[in-house]
Design a protein around this motif. Sequence first.
Motif, PDB file in Angstrom:
ATOM      1  N   SER A 141      69.907  16.174 -62.474  1.00 26.35           N
ATOM      2  CA  SER A 141      68.991  15.057 -62.215  1.00 26.35           C
ATOM      3  C   SER A 141      69.711  13.903 -61.524  1.00 26.35           C
ATOM      4  O   SER A 141      70.747  13.442 -62.000  1.00 26.35           O
ATOM      5  N   PRO A 142      69.133  13.373 -60.456  1.00 27.17           N
ATOM      6  CA  PRO A 142      69.714  12.210 -59.796  1.00 27.17           C
ATOM      7  C   PRO A 142      69.255  10.886 -60.415  1.00 27.17           C
ATOM      8  O   PRO A 142      69.719   9.822 -60.028  1.00 27.17           O
ATOM      9  N   VAL A 143      68.327  10.952 -61.390  1.00 29.90           N
ATOM     10  CA  VAL A 143      67.710   9.736 -61.931  1.00 29.90           C
ATOM     11  C   VAL A 143      67.566   9.802 -63.441  1.00 29.90           C
ATOM     12  O   VAL A 143      67.572  10.878 -64.038  1.00 29.90           O
ATOM     13  N   ASN A 144      67.396   8.625 -64.032  1.00 29.63           N
ATOM     14  CA  ASN A 144      66.898   8.493 -65.401  1.00 29.63           C
ATOM     15  C   ASN A 144      65.384   8.364 -65.287  1.00 29.63           C
ATOM     16  O   ASN A 144      64.900   7.566 -64.476  1.00 29.63           O
ATOM     17  N   GLN A 145      64.666   9.122 -66.086  1.00 24.14           N
ATOM     18  CA  GLN A 145      63.214   9.130 -65.918  1.00 24.14           C
ATOM     19  C   GLN A 145      62.518   9.525 -67.216  1.00 24.14           C
ATOM     20  O   GLN A 145      62.994  10.382 -67.957  1.00 24.14           O
ATOM     21  N   TYR A 146      61.401   8.861 -67.466  1.00 24.84           N
ATOM     22  CA  TYR A 146      60.465   9.268 -68.509  1.00 24.84           C
ATOM     23  C   TYR A 146      59.256   9.810 -67.769  1.00 24.84           C
ATOM     24  O   TYR A 146      58.679   9.118 -66.929  1.00 24.84           O
ATOM     25  N   ALA A 147      58.873  11.065 -68.036  1.00 24.28           N
ATOM     26  CA  ALA A 147      57.837  11.706 -67.221  1.00 24.28           C
ATOM     27  C   ALA A 147      56.992  12.678 -68.040  1.00 24.28           C
ATOM     28  O   ALA A 147      57.080  13.894 -67.875  1.00 24.28           O
ATOM     29  N   PRO A 148      56.152  12.175 -68.948  1.00 32.45           N
ATOM     30  CA  PRO A 148      55.342  13.095 -69.755  1.00 32.45           C
ATOM     31  C   PRO A 148      54.381  13.921 -68.899  1.00 32.45           C
ATOM     32  O   PRO A 148      53.882  13.455 -67.879  1.00 32.45           O
ATOM     33  N   PHE A 149      54.169  15.152 -69.359  1.00 33.01           N
ATOM     34  CA  PHE A 149      53.281  16.085 -68.657  1.00 33.01           C
ATOM     35  C   PHE A 149      52.180  16.487 -69.622  1.00 33.01           C
ATOM     36  O   PHE A 149      52.452  16.795 -70.784  1.00 33.01           O
ATOM     37  N   TYR A 150      50.943  16.519 -69.135  1.00 25.27           N
ATOM     38  CA  TYR A 150      49.764  16.775 -69.968  1.00 25.27           C
ATOM     39  C   TYR A 150      48.969  17.955 -69.424  1.00 25.27           C
ATOM     40  O   TYR A 150      48.829  18.106 -68.207  1.00 25.27           O
ATOM     41  N   LEU A 151      48.406  18.737 -70.339  1.00 25.17           N
ATOM     42  CA  LEU A 151      47.364  19.704 -70.017  1.00 25.17           C
ATOM     43  C   LEU A 151      46.148  19.306 -70.846  1.00 25.17           C
ATOM     44  O   LEU A 151      46.213  19.273 -72.082  1.00 25.17           O
ATOM     45  N   TRP A 152      45.066  18.970 -70.158  1.00 25.14           N
ATOM     46  CA  TRP A 152      43.840  18.506 -70.805  1.00 25.14           C
ATOM     47  C   TRP A 152      42.809  19.613 -70.827  1.00 25.14           C
ATOM     48  O   TRP A 152      42.634  20.326 -69.842  1.00 25.14           O
ATOM     49  N   THR A 153      42.087  19.724 -71.929  1.00 25.98           N
ATOM     50  CA  THR A 153      41.013  20.719 -72.024  1.00 25.98           C
ATOM     51  C   THR A 153      39.761  20.242 -71.309  1.00 25.98           C
ATOM     52  O   THR A 153      38.949  21.061 -70.876  1.00 25.98           O
ATOM     53  N   THR A 154      39.612  18.920 -71.184  1.00 19.05           N
ATOM     54  CA  THR A 154      38.420  18.347 -70.552  1.00 19.05           C
ATOM     55  C   THR A 154      38.811  17.114 -69.737  1.00 19.05           C
ATOM     56  O   THR A 154      39.763  16.409 -70.081  1.00 19.05           O
TER      57      THR A 154
END
Length: 194
Positions: A51-64
């Motif tokens: 990684s070239p960066v510090n990052q917070y990056a949440p990923f979501y899968l939504w049902t709707t």
Amino acid sequence: MHAMQYEITLPADYDMDIIRNRVATRGHLLDDFPGLGIKAYLTRERGVDGSPVNQYAPFYLWTTPEGMNSFLWSPGFQGVVQDFGRPEVQHWTGLAHEEGPAAGAVPRAATRRRERLAPGEAPVDAVERALAEHARVTGLDSVVAAAVAIDPRRWELVHFTLWAGAAPDAAGEVFQVLHVSDPHRGALPRGRQW
């Protein structure tokens, strides 16, 4: 299914323990959020796993889409905006989701690979290729879950995978998984979604 992610890139000397503490104290707040299939609380640290960066990056899968919209206007997301500024929220329409052989394990790593469709490439051909790759990946032993989705505005595919152990080389950008909220994971449609 809808996939969503925002990335908060932090200074190179940022103390990532601040993010780890934030997730440890607040992550459980979405453990029963309506419409949420999976939220993976992800970080990247500069110099770790390429990684070239510090990052917070949440990923979501939504049902709707209603669940996704409810979150974006919720106090939780407004807290992100207040603390870090308003991030660009990327979102993709789902093409496929599958649980992997390690579905019962706690994910330790995640990968994301984005790819733009080649100029002149027929969208249906690109999607079929992406679905074939998705089927191959979901059969790998350490896969907890995987999804593939597309942004038809930019004609960009995103491949997202949760891994029980270390992510394999060349799987995409590597993230550390700090916590997973998955209250409606069982409601995410399995397999091809068209």
